[in-house]
Design a protein around this motif. Sequence first.
Motif, PDB file in Angstrom:
ATOM      1  N   LEU A 162      11.697  -3.775  23.297  1.00  0.00           N
ATOM      2  CA  LEU A 162      12.487  -4.495  22.313  1.00  0.00           C
ATOM      3  C   LEU A 162      13.110  -3.528  21.309  1.00  0.00           C
ATOM      4  N   PRO A 163      14.309  -3.824  20.830  1.00  0.00           N
ATOM      5  CA  PRO A 163      14.954  -2.942  19.849  1.00  0.00           C
ATOM      6  C   PRO A 163      14.396  -3.153  18.451  1.00  0.00           C
ATOM      7  N   THR A 164      14.400  -2.102  17.666  1.00  0.00           N
ATOM      8  CA  THR A 164      14.071  -2.197  16.238  1.00  0.00           C
ATOM      9  C   THR A 164      15.339  -1.900  15.447  1.00  0.00           C
ATOM     10  N   THR A 165      15.342  -2.294  14.183  1.00  0.00           N
ATOM     11  CA  THR A 165      16.488  -2.021  13.319  1.00  0.00           C
ATOM     12  C   THR A 165      15.982  -1.516  11.969  1.00  0.00           C
ATOM     13  N   ILE A 166      16.866  -0.850  11.250  1.00  0.00           N
ATOM     14  CA  ILE A 166      16.503  -0.347   9.924  1.00  0.00           C
ATOM     15  C   ILE A 166      16.943  -1.354   8.872  1.00  0.00           C
ATOM     16  N   CYS A 167      16.013  -1.723   8.012  1.00  0.00           N
ATOM     17  CA  CYS A 167      16.331  -2.579   6.865  1.00  0.00           C
ATOM     18  C   CYS A 167      16.466  -1.686   5.645  1.00  0.00           C
ATOM     19  N   ARG A 168      17.687  -1.452   5.234  1.00  0.00           N
ATOM     20  CA  ARG A 168      17.885  -0.601   4.063  1.00  0.00           C
ATOM     21  C   ARG A 168      17.861  -1.459   2.806  1.00  0.00           C
ATOM     22  N   ARG A 169      16.882  -1.177   1.962  1.00  0.00           N
ATOM     23  CA  ARG A 169      16.771  -1.921   0.713  1.00  0.00           C
ATOM     24  C   ARG A 169      16.873  -0.920  -0.445  1.00  0.00           C
ATOM     25  N   ASN A 170      15.944  -0.984  -1.401  1.00  0.00           N
ATOM     26  CA  ASN A 170      16.158  -0.254  -2.656  1.00  0.00           C
ATOM     27  C   ASN A 170      15.349   1.024  -2.831  1.00  0.00           C
ATOM     28  N   PRO A 174       7.641  -4.783  -5.595  1.00  0.00           N
ATOM     29  CA  PRO A 174       8.323  -4.602  -6.896  1.00  0.00           C
ATOM     30  C   PRO A 174       9.690  -3.938  -6.753  1.00  0.00           C
ATOM     31  N   VAL A 175       9.776  -2.974  -5.850  1.00  0.00           N
ATOM     32  CA  VAL A 175      11.074  -2.438  -5.429  1.00  0.00           C
ATOM     33  C   VAL A 175      11.140  -2.695  -3.929  1.00  0.00           C
ATOM     34  N   PRO A 176      12.030  -3.572  -3.460  1.00  0.00           N
ATOM     35  CA  PRO A 176      12.072  -3.905  -2.032  1.00  0.00           C
ATOM     36  C   PRO A 176      12.212  -2.661  -1.159  1.00  0.00           C
ATOM     37  N   LEU A 177      11.393  -2.621  -0.112  1.00  0.00           N
ATOM     38  CA  LEU A 177      11.248  -1.418   0.706  1.00  0.00           C
ATOM     39  C   LEU A 177      12.339  -1.249   1.759  1.00  0.00           C
ATOM     40  N   THR A 178      12.817  -0.032   1.881  1.00  0.00           N
ATOM     41  CA  THR A 178      13.557   0.357   3.076  1.00  0.00           C
ATOM     42  C   THR A 178      12.522   0.572   4.176  1.00  0.00           C
ATOM     43  N   THR A 179      12.751  -0.038   5.336  1.00  0.00           N
ATOM     44  CA  THR A 179      11.720  -0.022   6.364  1.00  0.00           C
ATOM     45  C   THR A 179      12.327  -0.221   7.749  1.00  0.00           C
ATOM     46  N   VAL A 180      11.508  -0.151   8.765  1.00  0.00           N
ATOM     47  CA  VAL A 180      11.925  -0.439  10.137  1.00  0.00           C
ATOM     48  C   VAL A 180      11.534  -1.872  10.459  1.00  0.00           C
ATOM     49  N   HIS A 181      12.504  -2.673  10.860  1.00  0.00           N
ATOM     50  CA  HIS A 181      12.204  -4.053  11.245  1.00  0.00           C
ATOM     51  C   HIS A 181      11.721  -4.098  12.688  1.00  0.00           C
ATOM     52  N   VAL A 182      10.529  -4.651  12.871  1.00  0.00           N
ATOM     53  CA  VAL A 182       9.948  -4.841  14.198  1.00  0.00           C
ATOM     54  C   VAL A 182      10.066  -6.324  14.556  1.00  0.00           C
ATOM     55  N   VAL A 224       4.933  -4.865  26.387  1.00  0.00           N
ATOM     56  CA  VAL A 224       5.987  -5.595  25.683  1.00  0.00           C
ATOM     57  C   VAL A 224       5.936  -5.087  24.250  1.00  0.00           C
ATOM     58  N   GLY A 225       6.888  -4.246  23.904  1.00  0.00           N
ATOM     59  CA  GLY A 225       6.833  -3.645  22.567  1.00  0.00           C
ATOM     60  C   GLY A 225       8.080  -2.855  22.265  1.00  0.00           C
ATOM     61  N   PHE A 226       7.921  -1.828  21.465  1.00  0.00           N
ATOM     62  CA  PHE A 226       9.057  -1.029  21.005  1.00  0.00           C
ATOM     63  C   PHE A 226       8.642   0.435  21.001  1.00  0.00           C
ATOM     64  N   ASN A 227       9.640   1.309  20.995  1.00  0.00           N
ATOM     65  CA  ASN A 227       9.392   2.741  21.027  1.00  0.00           C
ATOM     66  C   ASN A 227       9.181   3.240  19.598  1.00  0.00           C
ATOM     67  N   ASN A 228       7.914   3.461  19.249  1.00  0.00           N
ATOM     68  CA  ASN A 228       7.580   3.881  17.885  1.00  0.00           C
ATOM     69  C   ASN A 228       8.241   5.205  17.508  1.00  0.00           C
ATOM     70  N   ARG A 229       8.303   6.112  18.460  1.00  0.00           N
ATOM     71  CA  ARG A 229       8.855   7.439  18.177  1.00  0.00           C
ATOM     72  C   ARG A 229      10.347   7.355  17.852  1.00  0.00           C
ATOM     73  N   LEU A 230      11.086   6.622  18.680  1.00  0.00           N
ATOM     74  CA  LEU A 230      12.524   6.503  18.453  1.00  0.00           C
ATOM     75  C   LEU A 230      12.818   5.695  17.188  1.00  0.00           C
ATOM     76  N   ALA A 231      12.000   4.676  16.928  1.00  0.00           N
ATOM     77  CA  ALA A 231      12.221   3.847  15.736  1.00  0.00           C
ATOM     78  C   ALA A 231      12.065   4.673  14.466  1.00  0.00           C
ATOM     79  N   MET A 232      11.010   5.458  14.388  1.00  0.00           N
ATOM     80  CA  MET A 232      10.796   6.278  13.188  1.00  0.00           C
ATOM     81  C   MET A 232      11.796   7.423  13.122  1.00  0.00           C
TER      82      MET A 232
END
Length: 350
Positions: free
Chosen positions: A329-337, A294-302, A167-175
């Motif tokens: 499970l699907p992951t999404t990209i959180c685009r921040r600063n 300090p600068v909100p991160l762009t990251t992958v939401h798990v 039960v998880g997510f595809n790390n390769r596809l997410a990155m």
Amino acid sequence: MEEVSNSLKGEVPTLADVAATAGVSTATVSRCLNTPDRVTKKTLKIVMDAVDQLGYSPNYSARALAAGRTNTIGAIIPTMENAIFARGIQAFQEELQQNGCTLLVASSSYRQDLEEEQIKTLTVRGADALLLIGYQRNPQIYNYLAKRNIPTVLTWASNPDKQHLSVGFNNRLAMRSLAELVIRNGHTVIGCISADTEANDRARDRVSGIRDAMAEAGLDPSDLIVQETQYSIEKGDMAFRSLMSRDVRPTAVMCGNDVLAVGALRAATALNMSSPDDVSITGFDDIELASVAPVPLTTVHVPHRRMGQCAARALISAINGKPPESVELPTTICRRNTLGPAPQKGPSRR
């Protein structure tokens, strides 16, 4: 009152002591503890008052022996030193509790030998099932668990080519998805701060995902600059400084998790570099730290909480004799600063 009870004599109170104190049979006490809906409210109150008065605790060991299960689930996570696994394990525990199960947690410190020892210890002590992180471990351990019929769910990873329940997510596809966004922003010289890729399949898959995106964009995957280190803010800081000391500096640094990325941000500030103007920095996981940096991160939401809930349900089904299915499970990209266009002047040189 009946003769002096064991508890008053300094001994552990028994079911018979409760029955004597309440003036009922041991069978009635048992019904009150196990099926309270089968007794009257008056009787239940008398018995539970006696339980409280004596400090009686049911013998769960005997109950487990009779039932053939302990209703205890084990979880072995790589570390308790940061919040990467916290949300998922919290949701996992909440779901288990709602189903009458207790969670035991151990930390392997990213050591395969210690994880193997903990797996054996938890199973010897009666764990009905186990949650493990990722796929990478000695095949003999999987055989050990299979021979003992211990249901096991692998989490924080999903690989359709593997046969294990996961039960998880595809790390390769997410990155890869995040790397594609980085490349679309004009970055061609990319650095990566990663955990040890030899011992950590999730880290290895994330690095591979970046290389996949580079190849698809016509870049040479071998040009990816990888700095391997341990997961901590301090190590992320040191790894970023190492990348920036190169003759050709990357214009984007993709980190294997948010903890490393915050370390990289700290180092960038110390080096008088602005993110994303001078260098873009990305993380992975979307833990709370990512949004309050300090600068909100762009990251992958798990989806940590959903993963924990689904993993608990899978194990509960398994120990109840209902074959569970793997869940990706699907992951999404959180685009921040911290992600912006590559500097027009290109990568800086020392």
